[in-house]
Design an enzyme around this catalytic site. Structure first.
Site, PDB file in Angstrom:
ATOM      1  N   CYS A  93      46.194  43.249   5.531  1.00 48.16           N
ATOM      2  CA  CYS A  93      45.098  43.563   4.601  1.00 48.16           C
ATOM      3  C   CYS A  93      45.281  44.961   4.002  1.00 48.16           C
ATOM      4  O   CYS A  93      46.173  45.152   3.189  1.00 48.16           O
ATOM      5  CB  CYS A  93      43.761  43.356   5.299  1.00 48.16           C
ATOM      6  SG  CYS A  93      42.440  43.095   4.112  1.00 48.16           S
ATOM      7  N   HIS A 186      43.691  38.570   8.465  1.00 47.52           N
ATOM      8  CA  HIS A 186      43.546  39.306   9.736  1.00 47.52           C
ATOM      9  C   HIS A 186      43.831  38.419  10.944  1.00 47.52           C
ATOM     10  O   HIS A 186      42.886  37.948  11.586  1.00 47.52           O
ATOM     11  CB  HIS A 186      42.108  39.821   9.856  1.00 47.52           C
ATOM     12  CG  HIS A 186      41.770  40.911   8.905  1.00 47.52           C
ATOM     13  ND1 HIS A 186      41.927  42.244   9.200  1.00 47.52           N
ATOM     14  CD2 HIS A 186      41.275  40.869   7.650  1.00 47.52           C
ATOM     15  CE1 HIS A 186      41.544  42.980   8.185  1.00 47.52           C
ATOM     16  NE2 HIS A 186      41.146  42.167   7.218  1.00 47.52           N
ATOM     17  N   GLU A 188      44.521  39.327  13.791  1.00 54.85           N
ATOM     18  CA  GLU A 188      44.011  40.001  14.995  1.00 54.85           C
ATOM     19  C   GLU A 188      42.553  39.644  15.272  1.00 54.85           C
ATOM     20  O   GLU A 188      42.010  40.002  16.307  1.00 54.85           O
ATOM     21  CB  GLU A 188      44.199  41.522  14.862  1.00 54.85           C
ATOM     22  CG  GLU A 188      43.279  42.241  13.894  1.00 54.85           C
ATOM     23  CD  GLU A 188      43.657  42.053  12.415  1.00 54.85           C
ATOM     24  OE1 GLU A 188      44.541  41.226  12.113  1.00 54.85           O
ATOM     25  OE2 GLU A 188      43.036  42.727  11.576  1.00 54.85           O
TER      26      GLU A 188
END
Ligand code: GLN
Length: 214
Positions: A93, A186, A188
């Site tokens: 990002c 994302h 994560e």
């Protein structure tokens, strides 16, 4: 085979670095094929923290802020040099924005700027600020659940880079260029550790190449 641990850094000046650090630790445990080497995770805030790294993640957050802090902490040039010298670097990002050579929608002060990509910041506008979608990803056996938050989009992939994932309709949201990896979303923020495991493997391979060259 157990070797010396790999040390993977997470740029920790702003953004969701803690989530990336946690995912790296989980990916190292989860993935059998990367479990052969321990992974030490290091938060990177100073040029000294870059010493002897085997890889670096530039997290999501606010690219303008991260870029300012890269300059303030003297990290911009050392990260760029390390990436030029083959250090695996993965930007998610805001991190993707900082890795791109061309940026539309406001250029941060400091940035790495090495990937042959033209990236549009906040490409989805207010209507579609955040969304989630399952995407096929080159190198992964099944789709990845991708979370987009005020995300950038790759408008153009230059000849030095290759697209790894596209939205339905063909817009590019992940790319690789040698040792550099960029994702607009994302990973994560999901329980799926496969992309972190893939990154750990590329760090392992790059470390092996460096050892053989030494
Ligand atoms: N919109 C942010 C930027 O332009 C990126 C958002 C994110 O990293 N989730 O920097």
């Amino acid at each position: 085979m157990v070797g010396t641990p790999l040390t993977i850094g997470v740029l920790a000046v702003q953004g969701d670095f803690a989530e990336h650090a946690a995912m790296l630790r989980r990916a190292a445990v989860d993935a059998h094929d990367v479990g052969s080497r321990e992974v030490a995770v290091r938060e990177v805030r100073t040029p000294r923290d870059l010493q002897d790294l085997d890889g670096l993640i530039v997290p999501g957050g606010e690219s303008t802020t991260i870029g300012k802090l890269l300059v303030a902490y003297g990290l911009e040039a050392p990260i760029r040099d390390a990436a030029r010298n083959g250090l695996p670097v993965w930007g998610t990002c805001a991190g993707m924005i900082l890795l791109a050579r061309d940026i539309v929608g406001g250029e941060p002060d400091g940035r790495i700027g090495l990937m042959d990509l033209k990236v549009q910041r906040n490409a989805f506008g207010r209507q579609l600020d955040s969304f989630e979608v399952d995407l096929p990803f080159t190198g992964l056996d099944r789709p990845i659940h991708a979370v987009f938050i005020r995300a950038p989009l790759v408008e153009r992939v230059g000849p030095e880079a290759e697209a790894l994932a596209t939205l339905p309709g063909g817009r590019v949201v992940a790319a690789r260029q040698g040792n550099l990896l960029a994702t607009a979303f994302h990973p994560e923020l999901t329980p799926d550790t496969r992309l972190h495991a893939m990154f750990i493997r590329s760090c392992q391979q790059a470390a092996g190449r460096r050892r053989r060259a030494a």
